[in-house]
Design a protein around this motif. Sequence first.
Motif: not given
Length: 333
Positions: A109-126
Amino acid sequence: MTEREDILHWFDDVLAFMQEGKLAPWAKVLPRQLELVLQEKEHGDQQRWLDALQQLPAIAQINADLNRHDIALNSDLITAAQQEQLQQGLEGLMPWRKGPFQFFGTLIDTEWRSDWKWDRVAPHLAPLDGRVVLDVGCGSGYHIWRMLGAGAYRVIGIDPSRLFLMQFQAYKRYLQATGHSARADLLPLKMEDVPGNLKAFDTVFSMGVLYHRKSPIDHLQELKDALRPGGELVLETLVIDGALGEVLMPEDRYAMMRNVWFIPSTETLLLWCRRVGFKNARVVDLNQTSLDEQRTTDWMHFNSLADFLDPQDRNKTAEGYPAPLRAVIIAEA
């Protein structure tokens, strides 16, 4: 074989990949770059980290899921003794800041929930299918593995932290043991080390880097020069709520960080992107970092976001500046 020579062999595969095509100019200088980095004064904890890596047990019949939020590694054959050995080895690689990861039932359980950032970014990627990707300031590589899970052909991450390199290698070694093609590498370098005008990558990510650069315009130019024409930039950085032309430059620290230089408004950031030649630059996400996304955990015991904010007003940093607000910008070269 010396310790340094052993580490250099971690990069044999990516060097072979770079030999042909648009990455060939980097392949010519990369061995010397790596040698120079590894010749520099070693971090005082490097031997401890290497010992921790060596302590990680070999485990049979591993499977991995790179599309889960914790990018889980699993095996039905891990023993209790191996589980204890694994726990000790992973604890030897603390602090863990970017993740989460699951190693055979041990959740980091890391300091950052980096999966949350990925979930915000991924829908907008080519779509990443078949793409060669550069991840600048990749940390321990959590997003690298998510990119590979999303179909990227090859992902190269760069981050100068030696601990992040060790954490990345811990995951990569087990992933390789699955028979999964681990077409991903972390180079202990900075963006300034990437040769100029490569125009080689289909997608370039720079997340959480721009505000650490004394010259943000130069950083944007470096990112553009790394992209092929039509390639996609994914930029995530701190911003302020303000008009075109507004930029915050902290007097000293920002949220207790010394190395924060320029925090622009979103309109200013879009202008910077246009001025260096990016096309169709747009804001696809705006998010104030919460105390649930960045926090102290059992795997990262040091101060975290709650300690960096004004205890009387969580919308301000400890220094009185606006609390961290992060924008995701997508643009094309």
